[in-house]
Design a protein around this motif. Structure first.
Motif, mmCIF file in Angstrom:
data_model
loop_
_atom_site.group_PDB
_atom_site.id
_atom_site.type_symbol
_atom_site.label_atom_id
_atom_site.label_comp_id
_atom_site.label_asym_id
_atom_site.label_seq_id
_atom_site.Cartn_x
_atom_site.Cartn_y
_atom_site.Cartn_z
ATOM 1 N N MET A 1 -8.334 -2.263 4.098
ATOM 2 C CA MET A 1 -7.385 -3.292 3.794
ATOM 3 C C MET A 1 -6.013 -2.551 3.054
ATOM 4 N N PHE A 2 -6.317 -1.702 2.360
ATOM 5 C CA PHE A 2 -5.308 -1.114 1.724
ATOM 6 C C PHE A 2 -4.418 -0.248 2.591
ATOM 7 N N ILE A 3 -5.104 0.399 3.592
ATOM 8 C CA ILE A 3 -4.489 1.031 4.375
ATOM 9 C C ILE A 3 -3.468 0.435 5.350
ATOM 10 N N VAL A 4 -3.869 -0.599 5.793
ATOM 11 C CA VAL A 4 -3.206 -1.570 6.784
ATOM 12 C C VAL A 4 -2.113 -2.298 5.861
ATOM 13 N N MET A 5 -2.205 -2.572 4.427
ATOM 14 C CA MET A 5 -1.307 -3.312 3.746
ATOM 15 C C MET A 5 -0.022 -2.191 3.724
ATOM 16 N N PHE A 6 -0.356 -0.977 3.681
ATOM 17 C CA PHE A 6 0.583 -0.085 2.999
ATOM 18 C C PHE A 6 1.013 0.951 4.041
ATOM 19 N N LEU A 7 0.505 0.833 5.346
ATOM 20 C CA LEU A 7 0.899 1.572 6.302
ATOM 21 C C LEU A 7 2.372 1.922 6.756
ATOM 22 N N LYS A 8 2.945 0.692 6.855
ATOM 23 C CA LYS A 8 4.265 0.647 7.185
ATOM 24 C C LYS A 8 5.376 1.343 6.469
ATOM 25 N N ASP A 9 5.218 1.114 5.117
ATOM 26 C CA ASP A 9 5.892 1.684 4.039
ATOM 27 C C ASP A 9 5.791 3.380 3.819
ATOM 28 N N ASN A 10 4.726 3.738 4.416
ATOM 29 C CA ASN A 10 4.301 4.941 4.382
ATOM 30 C C ASN A 10 4.537 5.972 5.133
ATOM 31 N N LEU A 11 5.058 5.566 6.356
ATOM 32 C CA LEU A 11 5.489 6.209 7.511
ATOM 33 C C LEU A 11 6.303 7.289 7.180
ATOM 34 N N PRO A 12 6.353 8.556 7.632
ATOM 35 C CA PRO A 12 7.381 9.548 7.362
ATOM 36 C C PRO A 12 8.874 9.070 7.651
#
Length: 183
Positions: free
Chosen positions: A31-42
């Motif tokens: 769930m954490f990965i899905v929540m923050f994936l977009k903002d952590n793309l290089p």
């Protein structure tokens, strides 16, 4: 100090709590990965941040997005890569009834311990930077927002995106007040 009986009881309790908390950790991690994936793309500006080591050597603040390149490295290296390894190896250990060979269980135990140790070690640096190492970072986590000056100084590209209307940000006014006990 506490005696064999109490130590054995606490050890067994801790082992069982650890085994039952593992699947909860896996679900929470996903769930954490899905929540923050977009903002952590290089992003391209992350290269500049890395080349300047985030300004730690020069003392100058380097512009970044919502998350700087160091935070993104922690997300991808610690949260995604190492924590998924901890999760997969932990599930192998948690469910030995799927006919894993003894050698597989031994290897999973070693991988689990090393990956978990690395996550915990790196976490200490992350915790330091998020509390004492960077003025204002703890307040940002505690209250859930930062003032404009701090945002502009530490996450300039994110601040500019908010000001231009490119992204929507939550708004708050004043400092949040801790809940007060009712008498």
């Amino acid at each position: 100090m506490i005696g064999y009986t109490l130590f054995a009881w606490l050890t067994q309790l801790s082992k069982h709590l650890h085994n039952f908390a593992g699947p909860v950790f896996v679900v929470s991690l996903l769930m954490f990965i899905v929540m923050f994936l977009k903002d952590n793309l290089p992003r391209l500006h992350d290269i500049g941040w890395l080349l300047k080591a985030g300004g730690m050597i020069s003392g100058q603040h380097v512009p970044s997005g919502k998350f700087n390149a160091g935070e993104k490295l922690w997300f991808w290296g610690g949260v995604v890569f190492l924590s998924l390894i901890v999760s997969a190896s932990g599930l192998v250990l948690d469910f030995p009834n799927f006919d894993q060979a003894r050698a597989v269980m031994i290897e999973a135990n070693l991988v689990h311990a090393v990956a978990a140790g690395l996550v915990m070690a790196i976490s200490l640096g992350h915790i330091y930077l998020g509390s004492l190492g960077l003025e204002g970072a703890y307040d940002a986590m505690r209250h859930g927002y930062v003032d404009e000056a701090w945002a502009k100084e530490h996450h300039e590209y994110w601040y500019n995106d908010i000001k231009s209307g490119k992204i929507k940000a939550g708004t708050a006014s004043g400092l949040p007040v801790a809940p007060q006990a009712q008498h």
